[in-house]
Structures are given as structure tokens and as C-alpha cells.
Scaffold this motif. Structure first.
Motif, mmCIF file in Angstrom:
data_model
loop_
_atom_site.group_PDB
_atom_site.id
_atom_site.type_symbol
_atom_site.label_atom_id
_atom_site.label_comp_id
_atom_site.label_asym_id
_atom_site.label_seq_id
_atom_site.Cartn_x
_atom_site.Cartn_y
_atom_site.Cartn_z
ATOM 1 N N GLY A 76 58.368 44.512 13.253
ATOM 2 C CA GLY A 76 56.971 44.601 12.709
ATOM 3 C C GLY A 76 56.240 45.639 12.578
ATOM 4 O O GLY A 76 57.041 46.724 12.649
ATOM 5 N N LYS A 77 55.036 45.713 12.005
ATOM 6 C CA LYS A 77 54.222 47.037 11.866
ATOM 7 C C LYS A 77 53.662 47.317 13.326
ATOM 8 O O LYS A 77 53.590 46.577 14.152
ATOM 9 N N TRP A 93 53.606 47.162 18.812
ATOM 10 C CA TRP A 93 54.118 46.493 17.701
ATOM 11 C C TRP A 93 53.518 45.096 17.630
ATOM 12 O O TRP A 93 52.982 44.208 18.599
ATOM 13 N N GLU A 94 53.728 44.321 16.476
ATOM 14 C CA GLU A 94 53.400 42.971 16.174
ATOM 15 C C GLU A 94 53.876 42.069 17.250
ATOM 16 O O GLU A 94 53.437 41.136 17.534
#
Length: 136
Positions: A76-77, A93-94
Motif C-alpha cells: 500500500g501507500k 506502510w499501510e
């Protein structure tokens, strides 16, 4: 009420510094090391705090704005996180995966921190044991 602990801390540091300078057993290089370690520690702290900053060069930001390929490093982001004390900068990270950005600089900060705190503690100990030596 937050000003009182700051004032007390400044008085303790001032007494410790006077005790450090008046300590008869500490060599000159130990006293001088404190005056070099404080600004060097401050510079390393600033380096750690700005390690996750993407504003200077957004295309080469340390934490990727776009998700990386799956299974590489986090999913993810990602975004940058800095904590002031203890100083730490990392990407998160997510999915909760973290990646440290300035681990070598963190070690250097703790070396400078120890080079500052240990002699000042010796100076404070000297000032509390022999307060008349501060009157010179």
C-alpha cells in the motif's frame, strides 16, 4: 505550569556546567568534549528529523508516494514519520511495515548525547558534594 520544569531544568544544567568546570579531577579534554558534543548532537538531531522530509526533492523522496510492487517492502501507500525524542525517522506502510531511514545517524546522536550527559552528571555530582568549590 509548563514553564516551571523548563526553569528547573535550566538551573540544574547551569549548576552541572559550573560543577563540570570546577571539577579538579576531570582533564581539560573531557570538559572541552561537552562543548563540542552539544552542537554536534543538535546537528545530528536535525538530520534525523528531516530524513523523512519529501518537500525538497519530491521525486527522490525517501518514502515512496506510490505503492511498491507487492511483497517487496510493505504493502500500500507509505508515509514518513519522525519522533523528536528518542529521535527516529522511518517510513510506515499501510500494512504496518516500517523501514528505518537514519539508523547510523541515530547511533551518532546517542554517542553525542552520552558525551554530553555523562560529564554533566559528573559536574552535578561534584557541585552537590562540594558546593563551596563553585564560589571560586
Amino acid at each position: 505550569m509548563t514553564l516551571l520544569p523548563v526553569f528547573v531544568g535550566l538551573v540544574v544544567v547551569l549548576v552541572a556546567l559550573r560543577g563540570l568546570l570546577a571539577h579538579p579531577l576531570l582533564p581539560l579534554w573531557v570538559r572541552t568534549a561537552v562543548f563540542w558534543a552539544v552542537p554536534c548532537g543538535a546537528v545530528t538531531w536535525v538530520v534525523i528529523m528531516t530524513a523523512d522530509d519529501p518537500t525538497l526533492f519530491p521525486e527522490t523522496a525517501p518514502c515512496p508516494a506510490e505503492p511498491m510492487r507487492e511483497g517487496f517492502l510493505g504493502g500500500g501507500k507509505a508515509w514518513g514519520v519522525s519522533t523528536p525524542f528518542p529521535p527516529r525517522a522511518y517510513c510506515e506502510w499501510e500494512d504496518g511495515t516500517t523501514y528505518g531511514l537514519a539508523s547510523g545517524t541515530e547511533f551518532v546522536f546517542w554517542v553525542f548525547f552520552a558525551l554530553t550527559v555523562v560529564p554533566l552528571a559528573a559536574g552535578l555530582w561534584h557541585a552537590l558534594r562540594d558546593p563551596k568549590s563553585l564560589l571560586r
